[in-house]
Each structure stands twice: as structure tokens, then as C-alpha cells.
Scaffold this motif. Structure first.
Motif, PDB file in Angstrom:
ATOM      1  N   UNK A 224       0.846  -1.195   0.000  1.00  0.00           N
ATOM      2  CA  UNK A 224       0.000   0.000   0.000  1.00  0.00           C
ATOM      3  C   UNK A 224       0.877   1.239   0.000  1.00  0.00           C
ATOM      4  N   UNK A 225       0.554   2.205  -0.850  1.00  0.00           N
ATOM      5  CA  UNK A 225       1.338   3.424  -0.919  1.00  0.00           C
ATOM      6  C   UNK A 225       1.153   4.291   0.311  1.00  0.00           C
ATOM      7  N   UNK A 226       2.108   5.142   0.530  1.00  0.00           N
ATOM      8  CA  UNK A 226       2.063   6.041   1.676  1.00  0.00           C
ATOM      9  C   UNK A 226       1.042   7.141   1.435  1.00  0.00           C
ATOM     10  N   UNK A 227       0.174   7.389   2.418  1.00  0.00           N
ATOM     11  CA  UNK A 227      -0.837   8.429   2.314  1.00  0.00           C
ATOM     12  C   UNK A 227      -0.223   9.754   2.743  1.00  0.00           C
ATOM     13  N   UNK A 228      -0.297  10.729   1.871  1.00  0.00           N
ATOM     14  CA  UNK A 228       0.290  12.037   2.137  1.00  0.00           C
ATOM     15  C   UNK A 228      -0.654  12.851   3.009  1.00  0.00           C
ATOM     16  N   UNK A 229      -0.150  13.439   4.069  1.00  0.00           N
ATOM     17  CA  UNK A 229      -1.002  14.263   4.913  1.00  0.00           C
ATOM     18  C   UNK A 229      -1.359  15.551   4.178  1.00  0.00           C
ATOM     19  N   UNK A 230      -2.480  16.167   4.536  1.00  0.00           N
ATOM     20  CA  UNK A 230      -2.906  17.389   3.844  1.00  0.00           C
ATOM     21  C   UNK A 230      -1.865  18.498   3.964  1.00  0.00           C
ATOM     22  N   UNK A 231      -1.711  19.264   2.898  1.00  0.00           N
ATOM     23  CA  UNK A 231      -0.805  20.413   2.937  1.00  0.00           C
ATOM     24  C   UNK A 231      -1.466  21.634   3.528  1.00  0.00           C
ATOM     25  N   UNK A 232      -2.800  21.620   3.556  1.00  0.00           N
ATOM     26  CA  UNK A 232      -3.585  22.721   4.114  1.00  0.00           C
ATOM     27  C   UNK A 232      -4.519  22.156   5.172  1.00  0.00           C
ATOM     28  N   UNK A 233      -4.367  22.636   6.399  1.00  0.00           N
ATOM     29  CA  UNK A 233      -5.226  22.197   7.507  1.00  0.00           C
ATOM     30  C   UNK A 233      -6.000  23.397   8.029  1.00  0.00           C
ATOM     31  N   UNK A 234      -7.288  23.191   8.268  1.00  0.00           N
ATOM     32  CA  UNK A 234      -8.163  24.274   8.710  1.00  0.00           C
ATOM     33  C   UNK A 234      -8.689  23.955  10.101  1.00  0.00           C
ATOM     34  N   UNK A 235      -8.604  24.944  10.988  1.00  0.00           N
ATOM     35  CA  UNK A 235      -9.071  24.756  12.361  1.00  0.00           C
ATOM     36  C   UNK A 235      -9.936  25.946  12.764  1.00  0.00           C
ATOM     37  N   UNK A 236     -11.079  25.646  13.371  1.00  0.00           N
ATOM     38  CA  UNK A 236     -11.968  26.703  13.829  1.00  0.00           C
ATOM     39  C   UNK A 236     -11.640  27.150  15.240  1.00  0.00           C
ATOM     40  N   UNK A 237     -11.743  28.434  15.512  1.00  0.00           N
ATOM     41  CA  UNK A 237     -11.539  28.999  16.849  1.00  0.00           C
ATOM     42  C   UNK A 237     -12.693  29.964  17.146  1.00  0.00           C
ATOM     43  N   UNK A 238     -12.688  30.533  18.349  1.00  0.00           N
ATOM     44  CA  UNK A 238     -13.711  31.513  18.707  1.00  0.00           C
ATOM     45  C   UNK A 238     -13.599  32.763  17.843  1.00  0.00           C
ATOM     46  N   UNK A 239     -12.357  33.063  17.404  1.00  0.00           N
ATOM     47  CA  UNK A 239     -12.132  34.268  16.614  1.00  0.00           C
ATOM     48  C   UNK A 239     -12.405  34.066  15.130  1.00  0.00           C
ATOM     49  N   UNK A 240     -12.391  32.818  14.678  1.00  0.00           N
ATOM     50  CA  UNK A 240     -12.602  32.571  13.257  1.00  0.00           C
ATOM     51  C   UNK A 240     -11.953  31.278  12.809  1.00  0.00           C
ATOM     52  N   UNK A 241     -11.176  31.340  11.732  1.00  0.00           N
ATOM     53  CA  UNK A 241     -10.543  30.155  11.173  1.00  0.00           C
ATOM     54  C   UNK A 241      -9.034  30.331  11.103  1.00  0.00           C
ATOM     55  N   UNK A 242      -8.323  29.244  11.387  1.00  0.00           N
ATOM     56  CA  UNK A 242      -6.874  29.205  11.215  1.00  0.00           C
ATOM     57  C   UNK A 242      -6.563  28.291  10.038  1.00  0.00           C
ATOM     58  N   UNK A 243      -5.764  28.784   9.114  1.00  0.00           N
ATOM     59  CA  UNK A 243      -5.308  27.979   7.983  1.00  0.00           C
ATOM     60  C   UNK A 243      -3.824  27.685   8.178  1.00  0.00           C
ATOM     61  N   UNK A 244      -3.486  26.406   8.344  1.00  0.00           N
ATOM     62  CA  UNK A 244      -2.100  25.987   8.517  1.00  0.00           C
ATOM     63  C   UNK A 244      -1.576  25.495   7.167  1.00  0.00           C
ATOM     64  N   UNK A 245      -0.535  26.161   6.651  1.00  0.00           N
ATOM     65  CA  UNK A 245       0.045  25.784   5.363  1.00  0.00           C
ATOM     66  C   UNK A 245       1.362  25.067   5.600  1.00  0.00           C
ATOM     67  N   UNK A 246       1.458  23.839   5.138  1.00  0.00           N
ATOM     68  CA  UNK A 246       2.640  23.001   5.357  1.00  0.00           C
ATOM     69  C   UNK A 246       3.872  23.645   4.698  1.00  0.00           C
ATOM     70  N   UNK A 247       4.864  24.005   5.511  1.00  0.00           N
ATOM     71  CA  UNK A 247       6.047  24.688   4.975  1.00  0.00           C
ATOM     72  C   UNK A 247       7.021  23.750   4.276  1.00  0.00           C
ATOM     73  N   UNK A 248       6.751  22.447   4.303  1.00  0.00           N
ATOM     74  CA  UNK A 248       7.640  21.500   3.617  1.00  0.00           C
ATOM     75  C   UNK A 248       7.195  21.238   2.173  1.00  0.00           C
ATOM     76  N   UNK A 249       6.038  21.746   1.813  1.00  0.00           N
ATOM     77  CA  UNK A 249       5.523  21.560   0.454  1.00  0.00           C
ATOM     78  C   UNK A 249       5.851  22.769  -0.414  1.00  0.00           C
ATOM     79  N   UNK A 250       6.010  22.569  -1.716  1.00  0.00           N
ATOM     80  CA  UNK A 250       6.204  23.721  -2.613  1.00  0.00           C
ATOM     81  C   UNK A 250       5.006  24.655  -2.551  1.00  0.00           C
ATOM     82  N   UNK A 251       5.271  25.935  -2.704  1.00  0.00           N
ATOM     83  CA  UNK A 251       4.206  26.931  -2.610  1.00  0.00           C
ATOM     84  C   UNK A 251       3.111  26.672  -3.650  1.00  0.00           C
ATOM     85  N   UNK A 252       3.500  26.270  -4.857  1.00  0.00           N
ATOM     86  CA  UNK A 252       2.514  26.012  -5.909  1.00  0.00           C
ATOM     87  C   UNK A 252       1.582  24.867  -5.527  1.00  0.00           C
TER      88      UNK A 252
END
Length: 226
Positions: free
Chosen positions: A1-29
Motif C-alpha cells: 500500500x502506498x504512503x498516504x500524504x497528509x494534507x498540505x492545508x489544515x483548517x481549524x476553527x476557533x472563537x475568533x474565526x478560522x486558522x489555515x495551517x500551510x505546510x512549509x515543507x511543500x512547494x508553494x505552488x
């Protein structure tokens, strides 16, 4: 079975709104492609169509350029209710500042190749027909420029394009495009430069640069020893 790549963009909700976590190990494109897909297609719980939400973008250790920041802001504009409040980087400032001064690169830009640069560029080599050289600042080619050159790509009309042998297929400065005459003076061997004059690109011999662009002239005496 091939390795499953974790998401490069993770979204988390907070009381203030949304946090978008962008994986810094992935190319920007790659991050931009994944983010675009999620903003266009992921409509879980209809959060994209709800009330206005504040967004904070976490870049990890990544720093981005002003152009990349603009691309991110334009992408989030797909969803009118998402309002970017800021960017955060573990590196301190989230913006990657271009180096000051001029940078020298050596090589050959062959047909089909594109050389992109931030700032002023001194390129020691040839740009062959079909090759492209681009810079946000001025371009100085110590060699033959026979391809396409685009200086001031972010709108700098004061940028110039200079070359030892100026025989381009096309010149661009900011948004202004100039196609060269059908026949260049092959006997002309003196270094020349192109600049914006009015609404068009003009070409002159290099010794006239200080008259046309006096702000680039070296005016102070040089005293430092070697």
C-alpha cells in the motif's frame, strides 16, 4: 500500500474565526493548488457561505514574497465571507524581503528556458533565441541577448535592459512591450540599453545612461582601498 500524504492545508476553527495551517515543507505552488481546491469544492457545513469569518494564515517556518501574498489574498477572494486578518511565520516577519543591490548569475539561457529573478540582475552569459529572462529590477547581460527580456515585471518603469549584444526577439519593461526592428545593425558592437521613454521603449548606447537615468549615476568619489 502506498504512503498516504497528509494534507498540505489544515483548517481549524476557533472563537475568533478560522486558522489555515500551510505546510512549509511543500512547494508553494502545491499548497496553492490544494487551497484552491478546498475553497472551491469543500463546502462542509456550508462554512464558505456563512457569515463573515476572520482568517489567520499560519505559514510555519515559510516566508513569502509580496507577490505570493497577493496570490493568496486573491485566492481567498473566491469566498467573500472569509476575511484575511494576517499572516504568521515562525521565522519572524512573514515577508521575504528581496536582497538589496545587484546579484550576478552565470550561465546560458537556452531555448525554452525561463530565468526569473527578484531585484537587479547581472547575467554573465548569453540568452539564446527562445530563452526568456525576467526580473523585477533592471537586467544587465554581459553577453548576447537574442531571446526575450522582461525587466520591471512588477511595474517598475525606471528599470532598464542592457546587453553587450542587444539582438532580442522582444523587450518588455513593466507592461510596455517593444518588438525590435527587422534588421539590427550587426556592425554595432557597443553595449546598448533599453528604457521607457514616454509610452514606448527606446534604445541608446550605454554611455548615455547617466544622462537618461541620472538617478543611477555614481556621484561620490571612491576611496576605499583593496
Amino acid at each position: 500500500m502506498g504512503k498516504v500524504l497528509k494534507p498540505g492545508v489544515t483548517i481549524k476553527g476557533t472563537k475568533e474565526g478560522l486558522l489555515f495551517f500551510l505546510d512549509d515543507s511543500r512547494p508553494f505552488t502545491a499548497i496553492m493548488n490544494e487551497l484552491k481546491y478546498k475553497l472551491e469544492h469543500n463546502n462542509a457545513a456550508h462554512i464558505w457561505d456563512g457569515p463573515e469569518m476572520k482568517v489567520q494564515i499560519k505559514l510555519g517556518k515559510r516566508q513569502i514574497t509580496k507577490q505570493e501574498e497577493l496570490e493568496l489574498r486573491n485566492l481567498f477572494a473566491i469566498r467573500k465571507n472569509l476575511q484575511i486578518q494576517g499572516f504568521e511565520s515562525e521565522a519572524g516577519s512573514y515577508l521575504l524581503e528581496p536582497e538589496h543591490g545587484i546579484q550576478m548569475l552565470v550561465g546560458t539561457v537556452r531555448s525554452g528556458q525561463v530565468l526569473q529573478h527578484v531585484g537587479d540582475l547581472l547575467f554573465a552569459g548569453d540568452v539564446n533565441p527562445g530563452g526568456i529572462i525576467q526580473s523585477t529590477g533592471s537586467i544587465f547581460v554581459l553577453g548576447a541577448l537574442r531571446g526575450l527580456a522582461h525587466a520591471g515585471v512588477k511595474g517598475d518603469h525606471t528599470a532598464i535592459i542592457a546587453a553587450s549584444i542587444l539582438r532580442p526577439t522582444q523587450l518588455r519593461i513593466a507592461e510596455i512591450i517593444s518588438r525590435p526592428p527587422d534588421h539590427w545593425e550587426e556592425k554595432e558592437v557597443e553595449m546598448q540599453f533599453a528604457y521607457v521613454h514616454g509610452e514606448q521603449i527606446s534604445v541608446e548606447k550605454m554611455h548615455l545612461l547617466s544622462q537618461i537615468r541620472p538617478e543611477k549615476e555614481w556621484k561620490e568619489p571612491y576611496h576605499r582601498g583593496i
